[in-house]
Motif scaffolding. Structure first.
Motif, PDB file in Angstrom:
ATOM      1  N   SER A  84      71.687  22.035  95.570  1.00  0.00           N
ATOM      2  CA  SER A  84      71.326  20.806  96.288  1.00  0.00           C
ATOM      3  C   SER A  84      70.618  21.082  97.615  1.00  0.00           C
ATOM      4  O   SER A  84      70.165  20.151  98.260  1.00  0.00           O
ATOM      5  N   GLY A  85      70.531  22.302  98.004  1.00  0.00           N
ATOM      6  CA  GLY A  85      69.918  22.677  99.277  1.00  0.00           C
ATOM      7  C   GLY A  85      70.873  23.558 100.055  1.00  0.00           C
ATOM      8  O   GLY A  85      71.847  24.067  99.505  1.00  0.00           O
ATOM      9  N   ASP A  86      70.599  23.699 101.358  1.00  0.00           N
ATOM     10  CA  ASP A  86      71.437  24.554 102.197  1.00  0.00           C
ATOM     11  C   ASP A  86      72.262  23.774 103.209  1.00  0.00           C
ATOM     12  O   ASP A  86      73.104  24.344 103.882  1.00  0.00           O
ATOM     13  N   GLU A  87      71.991  22.492 103.342  1.00  0.00           N
ATOM     14  CA  GLU A  87      72.639  21.674 104.363  1.00  0.00           C
ATOM     15  C   GLU A  87      73.763  20.822 103.789  1.00  0.00           C
ATOM     16  O   GLU A  87      73.722  20.410 102.628  1.00  0.00           O
ATOM     17  N   VAL A  88      74.736  20.534 104.630  1.00  0.00           N
ATOM     18  CA  VAL A  88      75.781  19.576 104.281  1.00  0.00           C
ATOM     19  C   VAL A  88      75.118  18.216 104.108  1.00  0.00           C
ATOM     20  O   VAL A  88      74.179  17.868 104.830  1.00  0.00           O
ATOM     21  N   ILE A  89      75.590  17.437 103.147  1.00  0.00           N
ATOM     22  CA  ILE A  89      74.988  16.152 102.792  1.00  0.00           C
ATOM     23  C   ILE A  89      75.795  15.017 103.418  1.00  0.00           C
ATOM     24  O   ILE A  89      77.028  15.033 103.411  1.00  0.00           O
ATOM     25  N   ARG A  90      75.090  14.010 103.950  1.00  0.00           N
ATOM     26  CA  ARG A  90      75.689  12.764 104.433  1.00  0.00           C
ATOM     27  C   ARG A  90      74.736  11.645 104.049  1.00  0.00           C
ATOM     28  O   ARG A  90      73.529  11.817 104.109  1.00  0.00           O
ATOM     29  N   HIS A  91      75.269  10.490 103.674  1.00  0.00           N
ATOM     30  CA  HIS A  91      74.409   9.350 103.373  1.00  0.00           C
ATOM     31  C   HIS A  91      75.084   8.055 103.801  1.00  0.00           C
ATOM     32  O   HIS A  91      76.269   8.047 104.150  1.00  0.00           O
ATOM     33  N   GLU A  92      74.319   6.974 103.757  1.00  0.00           N
ATOM     34  CA  GLU A  92      74.762   5.684 104.294  1.00  0.00           C
ATOM     35  C   GLU A  92      75.411   4.776 103.260  1.00  0.00           C
ATOM     36  O   GLU A  92      75.680   3.626 103.548  1.00  0.00           O
ATOM     37  N   TYR A  93      75.675   5.259 102.081  1.00  0.00           N
ATOM     38  CA  TYR A  93      76.258   4.442 101.016  1.00  0.00           C
ATOM     39  C   TYR A  93      77.539   5.092 100.505  1.00  0.00           C
ATOM     40  O   TYR A  93      77.804   6.268 100.757  1.00  0.00           O
ATOM     41  N   VAL A  94      78.345   4.303  99.820  1.00  0.00           N
ATOM     42  CA  VAL A  94      79.518   4.837  99.132  1.00  0.00           C
ATOM     43  C   VAL A  94      79.021   5.519  97.861  1.00  0.00           C
ATOM     44  O   VAL A  94      78.148   4.998  97.172  1.00  0.00           O
ATOM     45  N   GLU A  95      79.578   6.672  97.566  1.00  0.00           N
ATOM     46  CA  GLU A  95      79.195   7.410  96.368  1.00  0.00           C
ATOM     47  C   GLU A  95      80.460   7.830  95.626  1.00  0.00           C
ATOM     48  O   GLU A  95      81.367   8.408  96.212  1.00  0.00           O
ATOM     49  N   GLU A  96      80.494   7.495  94.333  1.00  0.00           N
ATOM     50  CA  GLU A  96      81.565   7.952  93.466  1.00  0.00           C
ATOM     51  C   GLU A  96      80.948   8.844  92.396  1.00  0.00           C
ATOM     52  O   GLU A  96      79.902   8.504  91.844  1.00  0.00           O
ATOM     53  N   VAL A  97      81.592   9.962  92.145  1.00  0.00           N
ATOM     54  CA  VAL A  97      81.076  10.928  91.173  1.00  0.00           C
ATOM     55  C   VAL A  97      82.217  11.365  90.262  1.00  0.00           C
ATOM     56  O   VAL A  97      83.303  11.714  90.734  1.00  0.00           O
ATOM     57  N   TYR A  98      81.947  11.336  88.957  1.00  0.00           N
ATOM     58  CA  TYR A  98      82.913  11.780  87.952  1.00  0.00           C
ATOM     59  C   TYR A  98      82.210  12.818  87.084  1.00  0.00           C
ATOM     60  O   TYR A  98      81.188  12.514  86.458  1.00  0.00           O
ATOM     61  N   LEU A  99      82.730  14.049  87.082  1.00  0.00           N
ATOM     62  CA  LEU A  99      82.116  15.126  86.292  1.00  0.00           C
ATOM     63  C   LEU A  99      82.496  14.983  84.822  1.00  0.00           C
ATOM     64  O   LEU A  99      83.674  14.914  84.478  1.00  0.00           O
ATOM     65  N   LEU A 100      81.470  14.929  83.995  1.00  0.00           N
ATOM     66  CA  LEU A 100      81.656  14.762  82.552  1.00  0.00           C
ATOM     67  C   LEU A 100      81.619  16.093  81.805  1.00  0.00           C
ATOM     68  O   LEU A 100      82.389  16.301  80.874  1.00  0.00           O
ATOM     69  N   GLU A 101      80.703  16.975  82.215  1.00  0.00           N
ATOM     70  CA  GLU A 101      80.510  18.263  81.539  1.00  0.00           C
ATOM     71  C   GLU A 101      80.127  19.319  82.565  1.00  0.00           C
ATOM     72  O   GLU A 101      79.513  19.002  83.586  1.00  0.00           O
ATOM     73  N   GLY A 102      80.430  20.566  82.252  1.00  0.00           N
ATOM     74  CA  GLY A 102      79.958  21.685  83.068  1.00  0.00           C
ATOM     75  C   GLY A 102      80.782  21.893  84.323  1.00  0.00           C
ATOM     76  O   GLY A 102      81.937  21.474  84.422  1.00  0.00           O
ATOM     77  N   GLU A 103      80.148  22.544  85.297  1.00  0.00           N
ATOM     78  CA  GLU A 103      80.831  22.872  86.550  1.00  0.00           C
ATOM     79  C   GLU A 103      79.895  22.672  87.728  1.00  0.00           C
ATOM     80  O   GLU A 103      78.678  22.778  87.599  1.00  0.00           O
TER      81      GLU A 103
END
Length: 110
Positions: A48-67
């Motif tokens: 995703s890059g080298d920097e810590v990520i921050r954003h202005e919205y709520v984000e929900e993430v559910y991993l379905l496959e892989g790592e």
């Protein structure tokens, strides 16, 4: 507002390029306010890059496959793992050696 959609086969949606080694199937979206529900597929070796990520919205993430590895936490997550990030919450950066698929939901905190 998101368009009304009854049950449908998500496999009928084409994968589109989201940039940086990520493709997506957009399930629903409101282009005016940025709400989005998608299935995101990260190719093996994506970072995703080298920097810590921050954003202005709520984000929900559910991993379905892989790592997916959080490089800051030095921790790898897999199928069934879930995150809920309020606006401004620091996370990442991330990488995946073998690739992953996730359900991602973004919406306004207001």
């Amino acid at each position: 507002m998101k368009a009304e959609r009854e049950f449908f086969a998500t496999t009928e949606l084409t994968w589109t390029d989201a940039g940086g080694g990520i493709t997506q199937r957009i399930l629903s979206q409101d282009p005016e306010d940025g709400t989005l529900t998608r299935i995101a597929r990260w190719a093996p070796g994506t970072r995703s890059g080298d920097e810590v990520i921050r954003h202005e919205y709520v984000e929900e993430v559910y991993l379905l496959e892989g790592e997916l590895t959080d490089l800051t936490l030095e921790r790898t997550f897999g199928p069934g793992d879930y995150a809920c990030r309020p606006p401004g919450m620091p996370h990442g950066p991330y990488t995946t050696a073998g690739g992953c698929v996730m359900l991602e939901i973004r919406y306004s905190a207001g």
